[in-house]
Design a protein around this motif. Structure first.
Motif, short mmCIF file in Angstrom:
data_model
loop_
_atom_site.label_atom_id
_atom_site.label_comp_id
_atom_site.label_asym_id
_atom_site.label_seq_id
_atom_site.Cartn_x
_atom_site.Cartn_y
_atom_site.Cartn_z
N LYS A 122 92.26 61.40 106.67
CA LYS A 122 92.71 60.01 106.81
C LYS A 122 94.22 59.87 106.66
CE LYS A 122 88.44 57.63 105.56
NZ LYS A 122 87.77 56.68 104.64
N GLU A 132 88.00 63.50 103.63
CA GLU A 132 88.84 62.34 103.36
C GLU A 132 90.32 62.62 103.56
OE1 GLU A 132 87.81 59.25 102.72
OE2 GLU A 132 85.72 59.90 102.91
N TYR A 185 87.90 64.56 110.43
CA TYR A 185 87.28 63.74 109.38
C TYR A 185 85.76 63.92 109.37
CZ TYR A 185 85.67 59.39 107.16
OH TYR A 185 85.04 58.45 106.38
#
Length: 422
Positions: A182, A179, A193
């Motif tokens: 991002k 995460e 990712y």
């Protein structure tokens, strides 16, 4: 037709007599009582069976159609395709299967239609249809609401095993996505990712479920050496794509969002290791995951651009270039593009140049290496991630004895569902 003086994948020079849709005779010095095509010792290979394409109809015909996609396939030496179910509507019941089957009738090459698994699928209807396979069954958020939970995955594997239908699996564990990536907006963020660990974990889980059920599954577009090894050690089959064989994260500065796909591009080291497994026989087949989008759609930020690249027209030519250079032999190219695919998906009259098999044939001049140009390809999307790379394109493609592509010209239609009754 008699094809004279053709060099087969194993190096033998033979004459091939075609009678109707089938190969009638293979030998030396066969009588020329038919129309004769002198191959002049060029390579004659069985047509590629691409077990993983997205021809986008119904619902997304601005990206691709059965006409444009199948012509692109024929121009690349692909004589059979399996179309995936994530169209609009998805192919998940009897009515949606029939809708797609009607659209596919214009195909220039033979085809199979895969069924999809969602919370709304109707297995009783779907598994009664002449399916090529079930899948790709998603174990992640790869394509919106096509991702499924573990209990539904087990049900799908059980139902497919009972119906003697192969299950192909898109294996990525979304719980292992990074995460923190991002926060980035560079072209490599997508690869950062969707981690390599997410694929390996999902392949292991899918293979474990299948083994517990006494079933066999096929792992789609395996992008890591770890995933390939896990599938192989579990006794399951796997495919790799041309983009995971020939492109890596090192190419993303040039590709930008044109290089976004699922699973994503991996490190150059992993790419090299996957290619090694292709050559040594650990990888079972090559399939393209041909997933075209328009340039306008791809012209977006890394988090907004759609995932997928075209590849049905360039897969075999890229492998033939490697054979020309000697990094892989022609017999291995034949196996991963045709013979092994026919075996895994139970196509007994396809995949090999043998008497009584379908005359699905591709004639290539091994010395005719040219740079790939997106503007010269036949997919509706009009671009390629392999722009400028060398490849060996076929000069003639035959499907069941009929010439469907020859030096830039196409025949109309002619493809059939490989699961047709009889």
């Amino acid at each position: 037709m008699l094809i004279r003086n053709a060099t087969l994948a194993d190096g033998r020079v033979r004459d091939i007599r075609i009678d109707g849709e089938r190969i009638a005779e293979i030998g030396e010095g066969l009588d020329a009582e038919d129309d004769v095509l002198d191959a002049d010792e060029k390579r004659l290979l069985p047509g590629m069976i691409d077990a993983h394409v997205h021809f986008r109809e119904p619902g997304y015909s601005h990206k691709e159609t059965w006409t444009t996609g199948s012509r692109s396939a024929a121009a690349g030496g692909v004589t059979t395709v399996f179309d995936q179910p994530n169209t609009d509507p998805p192919t998940i019941d009897g009515a949606t299967f029939d809708q797609k089957a009607g659209l596919a009738e214009v195909s220039a090459v033979d085809y199979g239609i895969n069924g999809g698994v969602t919370d709304a699928w109707n297995p009783d209807e779907l598994l009664e249809k002449p399916l090529a396979a079930l899948g790709e069954v998603f174990l992640a958020d790869s394509t919106g609401d096509m991702g499924i939970e573990a209990d539904l995955f087990e049900e799908a594997v059980e139902r497919a095993e009972a119906a003697d239908v192969t299950v192909t699996v898109h294996a990525e564990d979304a719980d292992l996505f990074d995460e923190s990536a991002k926060e980035r907006d560079d072209a490599d963020a997508w690869s950062a990712y969707r981690t390599a660990e997410a694929e390996a974990e999902a392949v292991e889980r899918a293979c474990s479920v299948a083994a517990d059920l006494g079933a066999e599954i096929h792992i789609a577009h395996t992008s890591t050496p770890e995933g390939v090894d896990i599938a192989s050690e579990a006794g399951m089959t796997c495919e790799v794509t041309p983009h995971h064989l020939f492109l890596s994260r090192d190419d993303l500065d040039d590709l930008g969002t044109l290089g976004r796909m699922n699973p994503p591009l991996r490190s150059e080291t992993r790419r090299e290791n996957v290619f090694e497994r292709l050559v040594d026989g650990t990888v079972d087949i090559v399939a393209t995951d041909h997933a075209p989008h328009t340039r306008d759609e791809k012209d977006a930020g890394i988090w907004d651009a759609p995932s997928g690249v075209p590849g049905v027209e360039t897969a075999l030519p890229l492998l033939l270039e490697e054979a020309r250079k000697g990094t892989i032999d022609y017999e291995r190219v034949r196996d991963v593009t045709a013979a092994n695919v026919a075996d895994i998906f139970e196509l007994p009259r396809k995949g090999e140049i043998a008497e009584d098999n379908d005359a699905d044939l591709v004639l290539v001049d091994p010395d005719a290496s040219v740079p790939i140009r997106g503007e010269k390809l036949h997919s509706r999307c009009g671009w390629t991630p392999f722009e400028g790379r060398q490849a060996v394109f076929p000069e003639l493609t035959m499907v069941r004895g009929a010439v469907v592509f020859h030096e830039g010209a196409f025949a109309e239609g002619g493809g059939q569902n490989v699961r047709r009754s009889g």
